[in-house]
Design a protein around this motif. Structure first.
Motif, PDB file in Angstrom:
ATOM      1  N   GLN A 218     -37.250  94.565  88.685  1.00  0.00           N
ATOM      2  CA  GLN A 218     -38.230  95.285  87.882  1.00  0.00           C
ATOM      3  C   GLN A 218     -37.635  96.569  87.307  1.00  0.00           C
ATOM      4  O   GLN A 218     -37.898  96.929  86.153  1.00  0.00           O
ATOM      5  N   ILE A 219     -36.834  97.266  88.095  1.00  0.00           N
ATOM      6  CA  ILE A 219     -36.177  98.475  87.597  1.00  0.00           C
ATOM      7  C   ILE A 219     -35.274  98.129  86.420  1.00  0.00           C
ATOM      8  O   ILE A 219     -35.260  98.820  85.395  1.00  0.00           O
ATOM      9  N   LYS A 220     -34.532  97.033  86.564  1.00  0.00           N
ATOM     10  CA  LYS A 220     -33.668  96.579  85.468  1.00  0.00           C
ATOM     11  C   LYS A 220     -34.509  96.225  84.240  1.00  0.00           C
ATOM     12  O   LYS A 220     -34.146  96.547  83.099  1.00  0.00           O
ATOM     13  N   GLY A 221     -35.685  95.581  84.476  1.00  0.00           N
ATOM     14  CA  GLY A 221     -36.571  95.246  83.369  1.00  0.00           C
ATOM     15  C   GLY A 221     -37.095  96.487  82.679  1.00  0.00           C
ATOM     16  O   GLY A 221     -37.193  96.539  81.440  1.00  0.00           O
ATOM     17  N   GLY A 222     -37.415  97.516  83.474  1.00  0.00           N
ATOM     18  CA  GLY A 222     -37.881  98.767  82.896  1.00  0.00           C
ATOM     19  C   GLY A 222     -36.803  99.469  82.096  1.00  0.00           C
ATOM     20  O   GLY A 222     -37.064  99.965  80.996  1.00  0.00           O
ATOM     21  N   LEU A 223     -35.588  99.516  82.633  1.00  0.00           N
ATOM     22  CA  LEU A 223     -34.480 100.154  81.918  1.00  0.00           C
ATOM     23  C   LEU A 223     -34.148  99.393  80.638  1.00  0.00           C
ATOM     24  O   LEU A 223     -33.848  99.995  79.600  1.00  0.00           O
ATOM     25  N   THR A 224     -34.204  98.069  80.710  1.00  0.00           N
ATOM     26  CA  THR A 224     -33.954  97.249  79.517  1.00  0.00           C
ATOM     27  C   THR A 224     -34.997  97.536  78.446  1.00  0.00           C
ATOM     28  O   THR A 224     -34.679  97.659  77.258  1.00  0.00           O
ATOM     29  N   HIS A 225     -36.249  97.660  78.890  1.00  0.00           N
ATOM     30  CA  HIS A 225     -37.334  97.930  77.943  1.00  0.00           C
ATOM     31  C   HIS A 225     -37.186  99.325  77.327  1.00  0.00           C
ATOM     32  O   HIS A 225     -37.409  99.506  76.119  1.00  0.00           O
ATOM     33  N   LEU A 226     -36.788 100.306  78.137  1.00  0.00           N
ATOM     34  CA  LEU A 226     -36.672 101.676  77.644  1.00  0.00           C
ATOM     35  C   LEU A 226     -35.450 101.869  76.752  1.00  0.00           C
ATOM     36  O   LEU A 226     -35.501 102.588  75.755  1.00  0.00           O
ATOM     37  N   LEU A 227     -34.336 101.215  77.131  1.00  0.00           N
ATOM     38  CA  LEU A 227     -33.077 101.394  76.405  1.00  0.00           C
ATOM     39  C   LEU A 227     -32.887 100.377  75.291  1.00  0.00           C
ATOM     40  O   LEU A 227     -31.926 100.476  74.519  1.00  0.00           O
ATOM     41  N   HIS A 228     -33.751  99.350  75.263  1.00  0.00           N
ATOM     42  CA  HIS A 228     -33.661  98.281  74.256  1.00  0.00           C
ATOM     43  C   HIS A 228     -32.302  97.576  74.305  1.00  0.00           C
ATOM     44  O   HIS A 228     -31.742  97.197  73.279  1.00  0.00           O
ATOM     45  N   HIS A 229     -31.791  97.440  75.529  1.00  0.00           N
ATOM     46  CA  HIS A 229     -30.501  96.768  75.696  1.00  0.00           C
ATOM     47  C   HIS A 229     -30.459  96.121  77.079  1.00  0.00           C
ATOM     48  O   HIS A 229     -30.676  96.786  78.088  1.00  0.00           O
TER      49      HIS A 229
END
Length: 512
Positions: A218-229
């Motif tokens: 989930q943390i990775k999903g959040g970072l992906t969503h925030l960083l768009h990468h």
């Protein structure tokens, strides 16, 4: 330096419980790393068999634990203090509740805050004549409420009783100490006790790495969503490494200086996040929905617990949701129960039950009501719902896009996820260290370090397992694995309850 190293080696070989547990975990890790796909298929097959044959057993066990705690609370047994009559609690109520909540639930409430209520609203599990909003919240309460905490509380009471009243070691087998009254052979007693402790260690590790795998994803999903990468599995493993290092630092500092401080901080941040959403929504409507849903949950609790009549969502739904949740809570019961017992010396059984069963449940219910009802309102404003909140790993980050300061809030959520995982991990490592360090209440730092490394390695194996096929993720892999690993402990828990009641009833007068 050489003497210290040889001393560690000698103690490692001498500690049979540690040696056997690590051997089994290393053996399983080998299959996870080398035969990942084949291992997944075997897990899938076994989980189907167990769900078909033992699914209802999980439901009955959950109801039994809740009813047992109600009886204990209302009876004169509830006055029994964990310790001698003059003992008083070591921690304040706020610190105590913060630690037990962070250890027992933690990141899960962030993982499911929006996704689960929305799913329940769009797929009502109950065939009753009630508004779908209420059904969604009621069933979410059911899966996160009294039953989950009852598993923890029952184990905490049994361990706390034998630890502080009977002066036993901090081991799962201590809850089965009264076996000595029925089996006189020392060899058979040691075999039973060692088997229980090994099973508790394995169940704890499986449940822990499942939570870590879900949380880091989930943390990775959040970072992906925030960083768009999307950095893929590499980012997840880096996040896992960071969490493992922070957890080791916390557990290295101990309960007072590490675990208590971070747990209390978690609670403050969580309450702040809750109030941020609450004050910006229809507060009166949220409170009303909370009260109505709680009323329905309490009134419907027994038919819900037995999946009876209109309260039966069907085997497919139970398999994907309720059986999985019960397996998850049971997998966490050994370490969470022991950790709660460890920090509850001086409290009465009644206070422990109310503190563990009631307070965290009500807090969780209000959390899900606030986020769930707010999500329902957002969906209504959308006009057409297109699955924006369906992804369990990114739903809460998308949810905060509908509020001011979304960048700051989502950053806080990521940090809170990390912090919750750290507290779950450090408390579990602390308990595992107590297990293998001869049941000491303050285990050596060598054991803490060793379990930090082992849990990290095994968690990577679980992440690999969850990425082996395109059509599965960590959540699906964990659902299947936990159904298998928690079953032996669930069966064992029945015997533990019977033995505890017999022994407690027999010695109640002399204890007082």
């Amino acid at each position: 330096m050489t003497r210290k190293f040889s001393s560690i080696t000698f103690k490692f070989k001498k500690n049979r419980l540690l040696y056997i547990s690590l051997s089994i975990l290393i053996f399983l890790s080998f299959f996870l790393y080398v035969f990942t796909l084949q291992t997944y298929h075997k897990i899938e097959l076994l989980s189907v068999i167990i769900r078909q044959r033992f699914g209802r057993f999980y439901l009955w066990l959950g109801l039994l634990c809740v009813l047992l705690l109600i009886v204990l609370t209302c009876s004169k047994w509830g006055k029994r203090r964990l310790g001698i009559p003059s003992d008083r609690p070591q921690f304040s109520r706020l610190a105590w509740i913060s630690m037990l909540y962070s250890a027992g639930m933690g990141a899960g409430i962030l993982l499911r805050a929006v996704q689960e209520p929305v799913f329940m609203k769009n797929h009502p599990p109950l065939g009753i004549d009630t508004h779908t909003d209420i059904i969604a919240l009621e069933y979410t309460f059911y899966q996160w409420g009294f039953t989950a905490w009852a598993f923890y509380a029952v184990f905490a009471i049994a361990i706390g009783y034998y630890l502080f009243v009977r002066s036993k070691k901090v081991l799962s087998s201590s809850a089965f100490s009264s076996v000595e009254n029925f089996i006189t052979s020392k060899k058979q007693q040691h075999l039973i006790f060692n088997s229980v402790d090994i099973l508790a260690i394995l169940t704890t590790v499986f449940g822990l790495v499942a939570a870590v795998g879900l949380g880091t994803t989930q943390i990775k999903g959040g970072l992906t969503h925030l960083l768009h990468h999307d950095m893929g599995l590499t980012l997840t493993i880096l996040v896992l490494l960071l969490i493992s290092i922070l957890a080791f630092i916390s557990v290295f500092r101990g309960v007072n200086k590490g675990i208590k401080v971070i747990s209390t901080l978690n609670i403050y941040c969580t309450i702040g996040l809750l109030l941020f959403i609450f004050v910006q929504g229809d507060s009166i409507h949220i409170i009303r929905q909370f009260i109505v849903s709680l009323y329905h949950y309490i009134v419907d609790f027994i038919p819900l617990s037995l999946a009876y009549g209109n309260y039966n969502p069907g085997e497919a739904f139970l398999t994907d949701w309720t059986y999985y949740y019960w397996a998850f809570w049971l997998a966490w019961a050994p370490f969470t129960g022991i950790f709660i017992a460890r920090i509850s010396k001086g409290r009465t059984l009644r206070e422990l039950i109310l503190g563990v069963l009631l307070v965290p449940s009500l807090g969780t219910f209000f959390w899900f009501t606030t986020f769930g009802q707010s999500a329902f309102s957002i969906i209504e404003d959308m006009g057409t719902y297109q699955g924006q909140f369906d992804d369990v790993f990114s739903s809460i980050f998308i949810f905060f896009e509908h509020y001011p300061f979304q960048g700051i809030i989502n950053t806080i959520v990521v940090l809170l996820l990390i912090s919750f995982l750290v507290t779950s991990l450090d408390s579990a490592i602390f308990v595992l260290s107590m297990f293998t360090d001869n049941g000491r209440q303050e285990p050596s730092k060598r054991h803490r370090f060793l379990w930090s490394v082992i849990v990290f390695i095994f968690s990577i194996g679980i992440l690999l397992l969850g990425n082996v096929k395109a059509e599965i993720n960590v959540l699906i892999a964990m659902q299947k694995l936990l159904i298998i690993t928690s079953l032996p402990f669930a069966i064992l828990m029945v015997f533990m309850i019977v033995l505890f009641i017999i022994d407690f009833r027999k010695n109640y007068k002399s204890d007082n």
